[in-house]
Design an enzyme around this catalytic site. Sequence first.
Site, PDB file in Angstrom:
ATOM      1  N   LYS A   1       0.812  -1.208   0.000  1.00 18.32           N
ATOM      2  CA  LYS A   1       0.000   0.000   0.000  1.00 18.32           C
ATOM      3  C   LYS A   1       0.856   1.274   0.000  1.00 18.32           C
ATOM      4  CE  LYS A   1      -1.372   1.165   3.954  1.00 18.32           C
ATOM      5  NZ  LYS A   1      -1.585   2.253   4.904  1.00 18.32           N
ATOM      6  N   THR A   2       1.798   1.328   0.928  1.00 19.23           N
ATOM      7  CA  THR A   2       2.638   2.521   1.042  1.00 19.23           C
ATOM      8  C   THR A   2       3.438   2.732  -0.236  1.00 19.23           C
ATOM      9  OG1 THR A   2       2.871   1.902   3.336  1.00 19.23           O
ATOM     10  CG2 THR A   2       4.222   3.705   2.573  1.00 19.23           C
TER      11      THR A   2
ATOM     12  N   ASP B   1      -4.381   8.483   2.943  1.00 17.89           N
ATOM     13  CA  ASP B   1      -3.921   7.169   3.390  1.00 17.89           C
ATOM     14  C   ASP B   1      -4.803   6.704   4.552  1.00 17.89           C
ATOM     15  OD1 ASP B   1      -2.412   4.938   3.590  1.00 17.89           O
ATOM     16  OD2 ASP B   1      -0.705   5.880   4.580  1.00 17.89           O
ATOM     17  N   GLU B   2      -4.821   5.415   4.819  1.00 12.93           N
ATOM     18  CA  GLU B   2      -5.586   4.861   5.950  1.00 12.93           C
ATOM     19  C   GLU B   2      -7.026   5.393   5.946  1.00 12.93           C
ATOM     20  OE1 GLU B   2      -4.172   2.570   7.631  1.00 12.93           O
ATOM     21  OE2 GLU B   2      -2.035   3.003   7.916  1.00 12.93           O
TER      22      GLU B   2
ATOM     23  N   GLN C   1      -8.628  -3.643   8.333  1.00 13.57           N
ATOM     24  CA  GLN C   1      -7.676  -3.147   9.329  1.00 13.57           C
ATOM     25  C   GLN C   1      -8.187  -1.907  10.045  1.00 13.57           C
ATOM     26  OE1 GLN C   1      -3.355  -3.460   8.300  1.00 13.57           O
ATOM     27  NE2 GLN C   1      -4.157  -3.960   6.276  1.00 13.57           N
TER      28      GLN C   1
ATOM     29  N   ARG D   1       1.208  -8.919  10.903  1.00 14.98           N
ATOM     30  CA  ARG D   1       2.497  -8.231  11.056  1.00 14.98           C
ATOM     31  C   ARG D   1       3.651  -9.191  10.818  1.00 14.98           C
ATOM     32  NH1 ARG D   1       0.922  -4.227   9.488  1.00 14.98           N
ATOM     33  NH2 ARG D   1      -1.031  -5.367   9.270  1.00 14.98           N
TER      34      ARG D   1
END
Length: 772
Positions: free
Chosen positions: A34-35, A225-226, A256, A625
């Site tokens: 994503k980033t 973002d997010e 998430q 993670r």
Amino acid sequence: MKDDYLSELNEPQRKAVECTEGPVMIIAGAGSGKTRVLTYRIAYLLTHGVDAFQIMALTFTNKAAREMKSRIETLAGSEARNLWMGTYHSVFARLLRMDAPRLSYPSNFTIYDTEDSKSIIKSILKEQNLSDKTYKPSTVLARISSAKNNLLSWQAYNQDSELVNSDIQAGRPMMGKLYELYSKRCFRSAAMDFDDLLYNTYLLLDRFPDLLHKFQSKFRYLMVDEFQDTNYLQYIIIRRLAALHENICVVGDDAQSIYAFRGANIQNILSFGKDYPDHKVFKLEQNYRSTATIVNAANSIISQNKKQLPKKIWTANDEGNKIKLLRALSDNEEGSIIADIIYSEQMTHDYTYRDFAVLYRTNAQSRALEEALRRRNIAYRIYGGLSFYARKEIKDMLAYFRLAVNPHDEESLKRIINYPVRGIGQTSIDRLIATAGESEVSLWEVICNLDHYKSGISGGIKTKISAFADMIRSFNVMLVKQPAYELAMHIANHSGLLRELYHDKTPEGISRYENLQELLSAIREFTETGNTPLPGPDNETPADDSRTLDAFLQDIALLTDNDNKKEEEDKNRVSLMTVHMAKGLEFKQVFVAGLEENLFPSQLSLVDRDDLEEERRLFYVAITRAEKKLYLSYASTRYRWGNLIGCEPSRFLNEIRPEYLDQPVSAQFDSFQETSHNVWNEKAVVRKNNFTGAAQGRFKPVGKTVNPAPVNDFESDDPRKIVTGMEVLHARFGKGKVLSIEGGYPDIKATVFFQGHGTKMLLLKFARLKIV
DNA sequence: GGAGGCCTCGGAAGG
DNA sequence: CGAGGCCTCC
């Protein structure tokens, strides 16, 4: 050539990067890059003729903004510095600095943090003679916050009969009044709280069409973002800003979303589709981070949630190891088992401490883990806790700085008007505040015109107050001509704060003094290099404006996390943190500790279906993670507020398909193989310690002592020797007498004789012994 | 003004 | 149990 980096992307990622025009929604699964997509998309715009200052990119944390910005710089050059990139709050604060006067705020308004806000509410409650039991400051603040985030001014709030009635029903009829008083007090102080930064930005765009048009034309590209953690107000603002060009790109993952309890609204993802019917959707479903086992297990868990967008996360990675289940008899043993595994993994495999993370649901769980790691000399770092800028001594110093910039700031004024002590007592301060409230002017206004306002303060104290006001005024005058560092040093010396702490030679006092020195060095660095920890875009800040104390304060106002601790992060340590803090991070090996019903999921979530779904998303975040190895651990007993309680395995463990686990989930603990660390390390409470001889006066029992009994004679101050012969009380075996001991303070292993149970090995806790 | 006693309360947390 | 707030006493 300039698009070389695009070859590093897979098909869906590249498409999402190249589709720069029009509304776009990117649904990005855990570990799907994503980033990378977001950074490359911005770099792509920059290398295709878009100016950096035309792009606004909003992130969830300062850290995310900083990291993304530096990656864009390596891709697209230093031009990236001119991006309007940061958190909602920092970007909007920057807008407000330009146009706050339209709302009758000065440009150098102060930003109040949550502590300031609560303190205002407390003092309002006091003045209104309301109990802080019925009106808990955190509840009141939450109510005000949610009103602002739903675009309700205090006037609108008080006219909304539904809200007013619900407050009356809840036994809090004054809530609307408190909102009014709170807003007025902030305004008088020329201060905005975190919600005001959003709300006032909205007001600016809503009330002034020329400003709206200015910003709409300026920001041709918006990126968020997010997105799953965006709240209603934030979404409304970006929609407004995007209305002209409609080049809006949101990136998120509904699976998430773990901040609904704080107003984040997954509904935004659905609204986006309605608000932009012609939007394009890109789904990033390939996971690059984790083994197939971990990805599949994560899928099997999240599929239990009813509310979710359809998507299929997959991976081309190896199957990897099965997930290891760890069962412990107690929370302390859980720590020991985890620490043992970390130790042996880094000894026998190609892993080092920074490859490991231990995640937990609540901060209280960290203690047992820490102790276990410490006992094995394993370096660890705990994330979270008090940030540098939240410390008392730092806030005190900053209060002086803030006053120099904005003397109307009532919270800062109250904080330091009598610190260091200058004979202005609480009664006088209360009188001043009351006078300010009656006259509807700022506290500073009253202090500057003591004879004009009738406050009932005597002449002698008036003189002291005036001397204080003169001092603040002198700082204020220096603000424009002095560089930040020189003014900060001047204030530190002339306020008496430095002297006050210098004379405090207790360990805490020394540490506080050092912290102040650290703050001053940070200001020095800022003055000399212009560097601040915050990724603030500076292209529109006049150069001569950029090294003042005012500018420094603006940069740090929105900084809360453990930033500028670069060297800390370079150290090779095991990471300990809550699952919430772990969002966005990844580790080779991850332990999720405390997977017990009522803990994870938390018992508070079990009442509400939606809460349970959020809890499950939290678990999903935790396990995704992990890159290589994942361990899930649970204990059969745990200390909770001093009591030993029995625990059952978390329902989430049973939601993982058994084929991904190395063994079945079982509540049976009998067969667990004992190791040197898990023999009998349950806590025992020391019941008796009336010290004599050398230890008398050196060791002091903290708390109640019962049943005094003789203690062996001893010569040493070593608590280990004192313990022998002591009487202890154990949860399971009752009273027993210590025969011998090993280990060191504060955890001492003792062999104890219990009548009817024989001798047992116990871990004695000496947390209750304070060395005086 | 500071130390110590007593009471309360207990989820997670960015800006 | 332990942290934080408030009250009391010196």
